[in-house]
Motif scaffolding. Structure first.
Motif: not given
Length: 96
Positions: A44-48, A55-63
């Motif tokens: 995660s680029p937020i908390d590592g 999950q990574y792709q989902e977080l990337k689209t959310e950001l």
């Protein structure tokens, strides 16, 4: 003749050791194999924290879709502009 023989006797083990130390250890994976390896996990680029690919792709689209864009103080924004302008002038006029 004795000097050449003594130099050879002392230098021969050093030369032989250098050849053996140049080889990688047998447990190392070759770089060619590592390049073709597909990485299925990320961080995660937020908390590592470790994330799966989904999950990574989902977080990337959310950001990327985040509504909150960071607001910069206008004074700081002007200071950044002036520093960039100064850097440009230093490349054009080096003695300035």
């Amino acid at each position: 003749m004795i000097k050449k023989l003594s130099i050879t006797v002392f230098l021969l083990p050093l030369i032989m050791c250098d050849r053996a130390s140049a080889l990688p250890p047998p447990e190392d994976i070759p770089e060619e194999i590592l390049r073709t390896e597909i990485i299925l996990e990320g961080r995660s680029p937020i908390d590592g924290k470790p994330l799966s690919a989904a999950q990574y792709q989902e977080l990337k689209t959310e950001l990327a879709e985040s509504i909150n864009s960071p607001q910069i103080n206008p004074d700081i924004q002007q200071l950044i502009f002036l520093l960039q302008l100064r850097k440009l002038l230093k490349t054009v006029i080096p003695f300035y």
